[in-house]
Design an enzyme around this catalytic site. Structure first.
Site: not given
Ligand code: GLA
Length: 599
Positions: A156, A232
């Site tokens: 991320e 995710e």
């Protein structure tokens, strides 16, 4: 070899929808990996995904650990044996509610080093680590007969920065060390996340908990050529100390999973099985990830309200997901295996104790003298306690005491008498007067997890300064006491004394300070190893060890009330349970229960 097209993935020419689940080997004991991996298969998944926490594997610069719970090679082998493909997300930064986001604490000892950018000081450490790590992962790739399908570049990154040279350095480093399967990034499904976090020429994936159609729309606009994957899918969530326990209903989560699959996408459940933040590995967040204000330490359990619970048992969410996944699986999922036995409920009297201040000298890694209070990192301490001591010249009237940069909690003693308990982010300033020529000031500082997300990563522990009114206090000694690994050796256990009376002055102790902190221990007799949950009714805050293995922190602030005791820690016969209670409210017993209480 995994191939990609806008329609999806294929492996060796056959279409493959990745039905993956996150399971972190470092949050489950190795004896339990095979069972947990087979549970993923039983849910209907075909892939396991794991991060690799750099700080677990390189606890000191250049000292590597790949044994026991850190045996990544054995975990990848076990995952292949369970019939699963694997996705590896190998650091350097992993977030994951893990101490410092996986970055070693010792990187912070160099105040000039900049994390998660192309700073040569940082890249040099990453490169040395990758020389060790990446060949190990490379040997497990599908291109070499193994099960590793793809490898993540950074985690991320778009939530943090825009340094494309850094991402390029990492991608090049993976390639030059033998990774030839696809590389990918994962980010939030928004323009700024994707434009900052994606790496040109490599697969971009998105992370989210709901609204799959919208998220994939955003991803497809940004990367029309990439297959759609949610790296995710947050089907549960984690908790912080002192906050409410988070749960997500199986129906709601199963509906969100169905929406992902109806989008012809691949998915990785975050988490399929969460496990436990053993020892001092739990990380922390900040209420504002931009300013780093509002420190929120993460609890010991990483159950995550995942479909496979902390003990490895199937939950209603497991069965709901199994039903959704069945429609997309190549073959029917095997049934879950029976669970290992549970311990019978028991009450364990902790009849022996040792006041912490009696043994601080023997637990200390060495007294350090310094004009200003050194940080944990300067003291070479990963986590634990530091006893800082100085004196305040007198006489002087009462002035407020300010602990600058406190991370994260301090017991304050003046002339051996408890004066306050202070916490990071609190504005409390105890008023302290000095009647005679000097007062003895002692601060017992405890660290909680280092922040793992946002602007506050690089969270140093200890104190940066102590002021009495506007005046800095100088002339410090520091006694660093590591916690998180084994039970401190050779403690002079004695019959339990009153938990808060003045500590006797020991040869290696602190004379005359009535610190309430003490170690306590008792024994649990079992016929055979079994799982259990440890409750600490009446205790306040501290650490628990089972046969020398640190289960983690407890805190009566909740929401977590029980600690999971995995069966591999126990042995037939007598088992030692040791507790370090920092606030002095000692039980006097702990309990074994058959049900978790996560709040
Ligand atoms: C992000 C991170 C993960 C984890 C989750 C929340 O998506 O990438 O490591 O921290 O948030 O559990």
């Amino acid at each position: 070899m995994l191939e990609m097209s806008p329609e999806g993935f294929s492996l060796d020419g056959r279409p493959l929808r990745l039905l993956s689940g996150a399971l972190h080997y470092f949050r489950t004991l190795p004896e339990q990996w095979p069972h947990r991996l087979r549970m993923l298969r039983a849910m209907g998944l075909n892939t396991v995904e794991t991060y690799v926490p750099w700080n677990l594997h390189e606890p000191r610069p250049g000292a590597y650990d790949f044994d026991g719970i850190a045996d990544l090679d054995a975990f990848l082998r076990a995952s292949a044996e369970a019939g699963l493909h694997a996705i590896v997300r190998p650091s350097p930064y992993i977030c994951a509610e893990w101490e410092n986001g996986g970055l070693p604490w010792w990187l912070l000892a160099d105040r000039n080093l900049r994390l998660r950018v192309a700073d040569p000081r940082y890249l040099d450490r990453v490169d040395r680590w990758y020389d060790r790590l990446i060949p190990l992962i490379a040997a497990h790739q599908t291109t070499r007969g193994g099960n590793v399908l793809m490898v993540q570049i950074e985690n991320e990154y778009g939530s943090f920065g825009t340094d494309s040279a850094y991402l390029q350095h990492l991608a090049d480093g993976l390639r030059s060390r033998g990774i030839d399967v696809p590389l990918f990034t994962s980010d939030g499904p928004e323009d700024f996340f994707l434009t900052g976090g994606a790496a040109p020429g490599h697969l971009a994936t998105v992370n989210f908990g709901s609204r799959a159609t919208e998220a994939f729309g955003e991803l497809r606009r940004f990367r029309p050529q990439d297959p759609a994957m949610c790296m995710e899918f947050w089907n549960g969530w984690f908790d912080h100390w002192g906050e409410k326990h988070t749960v997500r209903s199986p129906e709601d989560a199963a509906g969100a999973l169905r929406e992902i699959l109806e989008n012809d996408a691949s998915v990785n459940l975050y988490m399929a099985h969460g496990g436990t933040n053993f020892g001092t590995w739990a990380g922390a967040n900040t209420a504002d990830p931009r300013t780093g204000e509002g420190y929120q330490p993460t609890i010991t359990s990483y159950d995550y309200d995942a479909p496979i619970d902390e003990r490895g048992a199937p939950t209603p969410k497991f069965w709901a997901f199994r039903e959704v996944l069945a429609a997309y699986a190549e073959q029917p999922a095997p049934d879950p295996e029976p669970m290992p036995p549970l311990l019978a409920p028991a009450r364990i009297e902790l009849t022996e104790s040792v006041p912490l201040f009696d043994v601080i000298g023997r637990l200390s890694t060495g007294t350090v003298h310094s004009p200003t209070p050194p940080s944990f990192e300067e003291l070479g301490l990963a986590h634990g306690l530091v006893l800082y001591r100085t004196s305040i010249p007198g006489p002087r009237k009462a002035y407020p005491l300010t602990l600058e940069g406190l991370a994260d909690r301090a017991h304050v003693f003046v002339d051996g008498v408890p004066a306050a308990v202070l916490e990071r982010d609190s504005d409390e300033r105890p008023e302290i007067a000095v009647d005679g020529p000097a007062a003895r000031l002692e601060l017992l500082v405890e660290s909680m997890g280092r922040v793992n997300y946002g602007a506050a990563i690089g969270d140093r522990k200890g104190l940066s300064g102590v002021l009495h009114t506007q005046q800095y206090l100088h002339g410090w000694t520091a006694e660093p006491v590591p916690l998180g690994d084994g039970t401190p050796d050779g403690l002079p256990w004695g019959a339990a004394a009153a938990s808060s009376g003045p500590a006797p002055a020991g040869a290696d102790g602190v004379d005359g300070t009535s610190a309430p902190a003490a170690f306590h221990r008792g024994f649990l007799d079992v016929d055979e190893p079994a799982d259990g949950y440890l409750a600490l009714p009446g205790w306040t805050k501290g650490y628990v060890w089972v046969n020398g293995f640190c289960l983690g922190r407890y805190w009566d602030r909740g929401p977590q009330r029980t600690l999971y005791v995995p069966w591999p820690l126990l042995r037939p016969g007598r088992n030692e349970i040791a507790v370090l209670e920092l606030d002095g409210h000692a039980g006097p017993f702990v309990e074994i229960r058959t049900e978790p209480d996560l709040g």
